[in-house]
Enzyme design. Structure first.
Site, PDB file in Angstrom:
ATOM      1  N   LYS A 167       0.824  -1.214   0.000  1.00 51.37           N
ATOM      2  CA  LYS A 167       0.000   0.000   0.000  1.00 51.37           C
ATOM      3  C   LYS A 167       0.858   1.264   0.000  1.00 51.37           C
ATOM      4  CE  LYS A 167      -4.349  -1.661   1.838  1.00 51.37           C
ATOM      5  NZ  LYS A 167      -4.160  -3.129   1.862  1.00 51.37           N
ATOM      6  N   GLU A 185     -10.734   6.445   2.513  1.00 50.38           N
ATOM      7  CA  GLU A 185     -11.609   5.505   3.200  1.00 50.38           C
ATOM      8  C   GLU A 185     -10.732   4.384   3.716  1.00 50.38           C
ATOM      9  OE1 GLU A 185     -10.741   5.206   0.141  1.00 50.38           O
ATOM     10  OE2 GLU A 185     -10.403   3.039  -0.063  1.00 50.38           O
ATOM     11  N   SER A 213       2.390  -9.698  -0.308  1.00 47.96           N
ATOM     12  CA  SER A 213       1.949  -8.301  -0.362  1.00 47.96           C
ATOM     13  C   SER A 213       2.141  -7.552   0.947  1.00 47.96           C
ATOM     14  CB  SER A 213       0.476  -8.236  -0.779  1.00 47.96           C
ATOM     15  OG  SER A 213      -0.318  -9.067   0.052  1.00 47.96           O
TER      16      SER A 213
END
Ligand SMILES: *Cc1c(COP(=O)(O)O)cnc(C)c1O
Length: 409
Positions: free
Chosen positions: A86, A108, A376
């Site tokens: 991210k 969000e 990830s």
């Protein structure tokens, strides 16, 4: 508005009139940045000094021996600052916000990971930051709320609807409509209206670029197959994009939750449960009923628990370029255990979905084959969920007490 932003029949930008100009402005800023060679350099500079790029490729020697088939390599996105891929997206969008001269970001968040990443980026760049989070999610994710607030973000509980991620997305869009002049909405994955899918994929493509170079340097040949978990789709597209033009099989793994028959899952591309629709400003496969009402989804991994999926992946499924599979919660916990014990690595529950599929297939390939898995994120955040799954009474009591302390703090 667009001729771009479509992937086959998927994607587009279905926007209320008031947002059209803002999306055009964003699209122009992004295209300019993309065509400016100094921008990618600025991006890789900050990712190498502030995060941990290039992230290494780890040879999973013990897992390879255990399965006795393909050589297994792991791309270590868990080593990014804030613990997942991210960071690639939020830092990239942060640089774009600077170029646009905006001073405030909103986002969000469901599990809180994207909220923490965005608040971190805002602190680093000196932006004001507001995070929308469903009240139910806020209660479940107290530690992440704590860090967002320490990082200077305002966390606004969303009391509408079912008080979870999709309601937070609606609130964030409402804020954006009111504050377009100074505010950018940092969308967390390769979904939403154009240009978000293209833009987020562009920043995440750094994973695939590095991984291709690294495996060629180390093995002097390409992998046979590349595996990644699929929530919104950004880490999968990120690593896959390095191999689109190569004879490499690409495998995306979704959350089968408590099993397809239970109805409690989040498989949009690997089962027949989802159908094509337009929602939240774009066209893709959604888990919806016959009236277009979004269904409840479930996964042990909060990051995979989403009703839509990237239009880019919907297209890659229709074209047959990517194969889609699914892993159940139970399989994920088993794969996580094995990975921890064999390699000393703690993948995030999300990432462990990709490991499940690799463990099903590794022994069917030969010793000359290479498998590449995208890890990830890291699993430290999942301590409560994992402890619960292992149902070890000794640790369960301890963890329950700690969780209650958080809740009452
Ligand atoms: C958020 C998250 C995901 C899911 O998002 P994608 O956009 O599908 O990549 C996967 N893994 C981790 C560790 C995450 O935090």
């Amino acid at each position: 508005m667009i001729d771009r932003g479509y992937y086959g029949e998927f994607g587009g930008a279905f926007l209320p009139e008031v947002l059209v100009a803002t999306f055009d402005e964003l699209d122009v800023a992004f295209q300019n940045a993309k065509n400016d060679p100094s921008f990618w350099k600025e991006y890789t500079d900050i990712m190498s000094t502030y995060s941990c790029r290039p992230t290494p490729l780890t040879f999973a020697e013990n897992l390879t021996r255990h399965f006795g088939g393909a050589r297994i390599y792991i791309k270590r996105e868990d080593l990014n600052h804030t613990g997942a891929h991210k960071a690639n997206n939020v830092m990239g969008q942060g640089l774009l916000v600077k170029r646009m001269g905006k001073t405030r970001v909103i986002a969000e968040t469901g599990a809180g990971q994207h909220g923490v990443a965005t608040a971190t980026m805002a602190a680093k760049f000196g932006f004001k930051c507001t995070i929308y989070m469903g009240e139910v999610d806020m209660e479940r994710q107290r530690p992440n709320v704590f860090w967002m607030e320490r990082l200077g973000a305002e966390v606004i509980p969303v009391l509408e609807g079912t008080r979870i991620l999709k309601d937070a997305i609606n609130e964030a869009f409402r804020d954006w409509v009111t504050n377009m002049d100074n505010t950018h909405y940092v969308l967390g994955t390769a979904c939403g209206p154009h240009p978000f899918p293209e833009m987020v994929s562009y920043f995440q493509s750094i994973i695939g670029k590095e991984a291709r170079e690294q495996i060629l340097e180390r093995e002097e040949r390409l992998p046979t197959r590349v595996y990644a978990c699929v929530g919104g789709g950004s880490n999968a597209i990120g690593i896959f994009s390095g191999f689109f033009d190569d004879p490499v099989e690409l495998v995306g793994v979704e959350a089968a939750g408590r099993g397809l028959a239970s109805g409690q899952h989040a498989t949009r591309l690997s089962s027949k449960d989802a159908s094509i629709g337009v929602a939240q400003g774009y066209k893709t496969y959604f888990l919806q009923d016959n009236n277009g009402q979004m269904k409840e989804t479930h996964s042990v991994a909060a990051g995979l628990d989403y009703v839509g999926v990237s239009p880019i992946l919907s297209h890659l499924r229709e074209s047959g370029r990517v194969r889609f599979e699914a892993a159940t919660d139970r399989e994920v916990i088993d794969a996580l255990s094995l990975t921890i014990q064999k390699e000393g690595l703690i993948p995030a529950l999300e990432s462990a979905h990709a490991f499940v599929q690799v463990f099903k297939e590794a022994s069917t390939l030969s010793k000359d084959d290479i498998i590449l898995i995208n890890q990830s994120g890291r699993g430290d955040k999942d301590i409560f969920t994992i402890a619960d799954a292992f149902a070890d009474p000794k640790w369960q009591d301890f963890i329950k007490k700690k969780a209650e302390e958080y809740h009452h703090a």
